[in-house]
Design a protein around this motif. Structure first.
Motif, PDB file in Angstrom:
ATOM      1  N   LEU A  39       0.841  -0.885  -0.203  1.00 56.26           N
ATOM      2  CA  LEU A  39       0.161   0.257  -0.602  1.00 56.26           C
ATOM      3  C   LEU A  39       1.056   0.976   0.346  1.00 56.26           C
ATOM      4  O   LEU A  39       2.089   1.711   0.813  1.00 56.26           O
ATOM      5  CB  LEU A  39      -0.597   0.158   1.187  1.00 56.26           C
ATOM      6  N   PHE A  41       2.021   4.785   1.306  1.00 58.39           N
ATOM      7  CA  PHE A  41       1.860   5.847   2.258  1.00 58.39           C
ATOM      8  C   PHE A  41       1.653   6.944   2.369  1.00 58.39           C
ATOM      9  O   PHE A  41       2.069   7.656   1.579  1.00 58.39           O
ATOM     10  CB  PHE A  41       3.270   5.302   3.525  1.00 58.39           C
ATOM     11  N   ILE A  66      -3.570   0.726   9.105  1.00 59.05           N
ATOM     12  CA  ILE A  66      -3.079   0.152   7.873  1.00 59.05           C
ATOM     13  C   ILE A  66      -2.745  -1.073   7.599  1.00 59.05           C
ATOM     14  O   ILE A  66      -3.003  -1.537   7.600  1.00 59.05           O
ATOM     15  CB  ILE A  66      -2.706   0.781   6.471  1.00 59.05           C
ATOM     16  N   ILE A  73       4.494  -1.021   2.258  1.00 63.07           N
ATOM     17  CA  ILE A  73       4.654   0.199   2.631  1.00 63.07           C
ATOM     18  C   ILE A  73       5.480   0.830   1.533  1.00 63.07           C
ATOM     19  O   ILE A  73       6.626  -0.199   1.548  1.00 63.07           O
ATOM     20  CB  ILE A  73       4.397   1.025   3.810  1.00 63.07           C
ATOM     21  N   SER A 266      -3.304   4.571   0.558  1.00 64.94           N
ATOM     22  CA  SER A 266      -3.846   4.793   1.276  1.00 64.94           C
ATOM     23  C   SER A 266      -4.967   6.013   2.222  1.00 64.94           C
ATOM     24  O   SER A 266      -6.480   4.989   2.005  1.00 64.94           O
ATOM     25  CB  SER A 266      -2.810   4.319   3.055  1.00 64.94           C
TER      26      SER A 266
END
Length: 294
Positions: A39, A41, A66, A73, A266
């Protein structure tokens, strides 16, 4: 077969394209709960923007939100508090793709790269990214970017070093592709005006072009996503429904084909409206209030 695999197979069998918005929300949440590879960030809160100093408290708060949903990340900078993100992420057991932001300011570029090198050699990065879409923006020449990549590779031990840009740059700029240990490709059907119904097929093609250009090097999709609000781009329409559909389809493909992919993004970030138009603020899975949007 693991229980996670069984759940993903069950989700993959669902015809989510024809579901109501409430049914789609359930499939979205089930998919999210299965967990993502990676993901991107978003550290900036509602009234912040690049140039503002990030606090350890806000970074930690957002990482803890998260953490249950992602293994990795990706960060975009190593200054102004961004250098704290991989340190805290490692403390929380999250793997990191750490990026140095390169632009037109030579002094800042040098600070970014040297901070990246220090984070890598201190064990806070699993992959190093020297620059993000520098060629796309035209902030540096190819030769200047290559100097930063090779300098970083000479100083970083034990982890792969790459550069992030749109998938086609690795086909068009083979000297950069050759310099990278790993191909870090951004793949956005939305930004090329693709209808959501065909977006996953288009993203697969983008990935395969980057993979072909890499000629055997590992390839990671470092950004892909769909905005939930804003102005349409040709056949690509932002909406909560389309954002959920794209998330579900891309996550299923990532799992089924074992494709490393960082979803963008995110959290919503208001500052992005300037560079990207009104859609820029609406790429997050979480809103600026740090609550799940769907």
């Amino acid at each position: 077969m693991s229980r996670r695999s069984e759940k993903f197979l069950t989700l993959a069998s669902i015809d989510f394209q024809n579901k109501s918005i409430d049914e789609l929300k359930k499939v979205f949440k089930d998919t999210l709960n299965m967990g993502m590879y990676g993901l991107c960030f978003s550290p900036y809160t509602q009234w912040q923007k690049p140039g503002d100093q990030l606090s350890e408290a806000q970074i930690r708060r957002r990482l803890e939100i998260i953490k249950p949903y992602t293994k990795w990340i990706r960060t975009f900078s190593c200054t102004e508090g961004n250098e704290l993100i991989p340190v805290i992420a490692k403390e929380l057991g999250i793997k990191t793709l750490v990026g140095a932001w390169l632009g037109e300011n030579e002094k800042t570029n040098n600070l970014e790269v040297n901070n990246l090198i220090q984070l890598c050699n201190n064990g806070y990065a699993d992959i190093a990214a020297v620059g993000n879409e520098v060629m796309y923006r035209g902030d540096l020449t190819q030769e200047e970017l290559l100097d930063f990549i090779y300098y970083s590779k000479s100083k970083i031990d034990g982890i792969p070093v790459g550069y992030v840009d749109a998938y086609y740059e690795f086909t068009d700029r083979l000297e950069i592709t050759e310099a990278c240990d790993i191909i870090l490709a951004n793949c956005y059907p939305f930004w090329e005006g693709c209808d959501q119904d065909y977006a996953l097929l288009y993203m697969k093609d983008m990935y395969n072009r980057a993979k072909k250009a890499g000629n055997g090097k590992p390839v990671i999709i470092t950004e892909t996503g769909w905005p939930s609000e804003g102005t349409a781009l040709q056949g690509a329409f932002p909406s909560k429904e389309n954002a959920m559909k794209y998330f579900i389809a891309s996550q299923q493909w990532s799992f089924e084909e074992d494709i490393p992919m960082f979803y963008f993004s995110s959290f919503d970030e208001n500052w992005k409206v300037g560079a990207e138009g009104d859609v820029g603020a609406f790429w997050g899975l979480w809103g600026t209030n740090e609550q799940l949007k769907f």
